[in-house]
Motif scaffolding. Structure first.
Motif, PDB file in Angstrom:
ATOM      1  N   THR A   7       0.869  -1.181   0.000  1.00 25.65           N
ATOM      2  CA  THR A   7       0.000   0.000   0.000  1.00 25.65           C
ATOM      3  C   THR A   7       0.908   1.234   0.000  1.00 25.65           C
ATOM      4  OG1 THR A   7      -0.148   0.361   2.389  1.00 25.65           O
ATOM      5  CG2 THR A   7      -1.667  -1.283   1.442  1.00 25.65           C
ATOM      6  N   GLY A   8       0.499   2.251  -0.742  1.00 25.44           N
ATOM      7  CA  GLY A   8       1.377   3.410  -0.873  1.00 25.44           C
ATOM      8  C   GLY A   8       2.541   3.138  -1.814  1.00 25.44           C
ATOM      9  N   GLY A  11       4.503   5.955  -3.486  1.00 26.93           N
ATOM     10  CA  GLY A  11       5.140   6.934  -2.597  1.00 26.93           C
ATOM     11  C   GLY A  11       6.654   6.809  -2.619  1.00 26.93           C
ATOM     12  N   GLY A  14       7.539   3.510  -0.744  1.00 28.44           N
ATOM     13  CA  GLY A  14       6.831   2.418  -1.422  1.00 28.44           C
ATOM     14  C   GLY A  14       7.426   2.090  -2.773  1.00 28.44           C
ATOM     15  N   SER A  15       7.756   3.120  -3.545  1.00 32.33           N
ATOM     16  CA  SER A  15       8.251   2.849  -4.893  1.00 32.33           C
ATOM     17  C   SER A  15       9.647   2.219  -4.850  1.00 32.33           C
ATOM     18  CB  SER A  15       8.242   4.127  -5.734  1.00 32.33           C
ATOM     19  OG  SER A  15       9.102   5.102  -5.186  1.00 32.33           O
ATOM     20  N   ASP A  32      -2.228   2.483  -4.654  1.00 28.11           N
ATOM     21  CA  ASP A  32      -2.019   3.880  -4.258  1.00 28.11           C
ATOM     22  C   ASP A  32      -3.196   4.697  -4.791  1.00 28.11           C
ATOM     23  OD1 ASP A  32       0.994   5.328  -3.465  1.00 28.11           O
ATOM     24  OD2 ASP A  32      -0.730   6.607  -3.915  1.00 28.11           O
ATOM     25  N   GLY A  37       1.438  10.143  -3.314  1.00 31.17           N
ATOM     26  CA  GLY A  37       2.331   9.391  -4.201  1.00 31.17           C
ATOM     27  C   GLY A  37       2.235   9.943  -5.612  1.00 31.17           C
ATOM     28  N   GLU A  55      -5.380   1.520  -8.567  1.00 27.11           N
ATOM     29  CA  GLU A  55      -5.575   2.864  -7.995  1.00 27.11           C
ATOM     30  C   GLU A  55      -6.768   2.802  -7.053  1.00 27.11           C
ATOM     31  OE1 GLU A  55      -5.539   6.083 -10.796  1.00 27.11           O
ATOM     32  OE2 GLU A  55      -6.234   7.533  -9.301  1.00 27.11           O
ATOM     33  N   ALA A  80       0.977   3.082   2.999  1.00 26.40           N
ATOM     34  CA  ALA A  80       0.060   4.191   2.693  1.00 26.40           C
ATOM     35  C   ALA A  80      -0.268   4.935   3.986  1.00 26.40           C
ATOM     36  CB  ALA A  80      -1.219   3.662   2.064  1.00 26.40           C
TER      37      ALA A  80
END
Ligand code: UD1
Length: 311
Positions: A7-8, A11, A14-15, A32, A37, A55, A80
């Motif tokens: 999740t996220g 971001g 996250g990425s 996300d 993000g 999404e 997230a």
């Protein structure tokens, strides 16, 4: 074969976590809603056939459950969040929805669909202000913002669910994370992302106070690797660990690295200390080492050089 939901995923952390998982052969399901993000962070991941993306707003009831049901997951990495301490103070109800309700949905989705492991993005903000030299996991938790309170509450929600329903929970208390893709947009963004942007633009920076304040700055690459370990290493049990370097760096030292790379940019100016600023924040990294075999490896100067030379 591991399949991990992040999740996220679009971001900052996250990425990078997605990139490292994909590089190690894991299937990654990213989620996300692009509130903070950004699509451009996913450029690398989206080029990989083992990456899929939804999404969705994970704080919306039912959204995450449907995704977890549809994908047979070995782990969820829950990153997230409402990420700004200042925003949590301006809108505590939103903080609760994004930083507590969403965690409950993650815990419930794991329970309902038999996900064996959950990794949670906690924060040094759970400790609040402390006067100990170096913070370990036993240091009293006295959050001083809705953000810090929500992170602490979320740890409890997940650990309770994990113990009751038989899944492993790793709570990762990140210290001051820096590196490529961190959003410099707000005055409350991480100081290194603000400095990076300003030096790129040829403008000098403002140091709040004398610059002798110190932080435990950790590269996002190390943080992403800690997430990969927590999500995929066999044999881990539930626990809480500081994700930090155990080394402190002053703001003057950070500014000096930028100044060396940008000799033509005006020297920093000093402003009043920021209201509520902590002077020293340093973590002890021993639990992550002992329980997960994790140790930060990127020296701050090297991480800064990489950031300055990136993109
Ligand atoms: C973190 C939070 C902040 C929160 C604070 C509460 C982040 C990125 N920041 O701050 O929102 O209010 O905990 O304790 O999560 N600085 C400058 N010039 C700048 C920007 C910052 O000198 O342009 C200084 C700050 O005053 C501070 C240091 O840099 O002394 C680090 O700032 P920051 O990156 O915001 O981290 P924290 O202080 O840990």
């Amino acid at each position: 074969m591991s399949r991990v939901l992040i999740t996220g995923a679009a971001g900052f952390i996250g990425s990078h976590t997605a990139d490292q998982l994909l590089a190690s052969g894991v299937e990654v399901v990213g989620v996300d809603n692009f509130r903070t993000g950004s699509k451009s962070n996913l450029r690398g991941a989206e080029a990989n056939a083992r990456f899929s993306f939804y999404e969705e707003d994970v704080a919306a009831a039912g959204a995450l459950d449907a995704l977890v049901e549809k994908n047979r997951l070995t782990a969820i990495i829950h990153l997230a969040a409402l990420v700004s301490v200042q925003e949590s103070m301006d809108d505590p109800a939103l903080n609760h929805r994004l930083n507590v309700d969403a965690t409950h949905y993650v815990a419930e989705a794991a329970r309902r669909h038999g996900v064996q492991r959950v990794v949670f993005a906690s924060s040094a903000a759970v400790y609040g202000e402390t006067d100990v030299g170096a913070i370990d996991e036993e240091t009293p938790k006295r959050p001083i913002s809705p953000y810090g309170g929500a992170k602490l509450a979320s740890e409890g929600l997940l650990l309770g669910h994990g113990a009751a329903y038989g899944f492993t929970v790793r709570c990762q208390r990140y210290f001051n994370v820096f590196g490529p893709r961190q959003d410099p947009a707000s005055p409350y963004s991480g100081v290194i992302s603000i400095f990076d942007q300003r030096y790129r633009d040829g403008r000098g920076v403002t140091i709040f106070g004398d610059g002798r304040q110190t932080r435990d700055f950790i590269s996002v690459h190390d943080v992403a690797r800690a997430n990969v370990i927590a999500a995929t290493r066999d044999g881990l049990t539930s626990g809480i660990a500081n994700i930090c370097t155990g080394r402190s760096t002053s703001l003057l030292d950070v500014a000096a690295v930028f100044a060396r790379h940008y000799p033509d940019v005006p020297a920093p100016i000093h402003g009043d200390p920021r209201h509520g600023d902590i002077v020293h924040s340093l973590g002890k990294a021993t639990v992550a080492q002992r329980e997960m075999g994790f140790e930060a490896t990127v020296a701050v100067a090297d991480g800064l050089a990489e950031l300055i030379e990136s993109g």
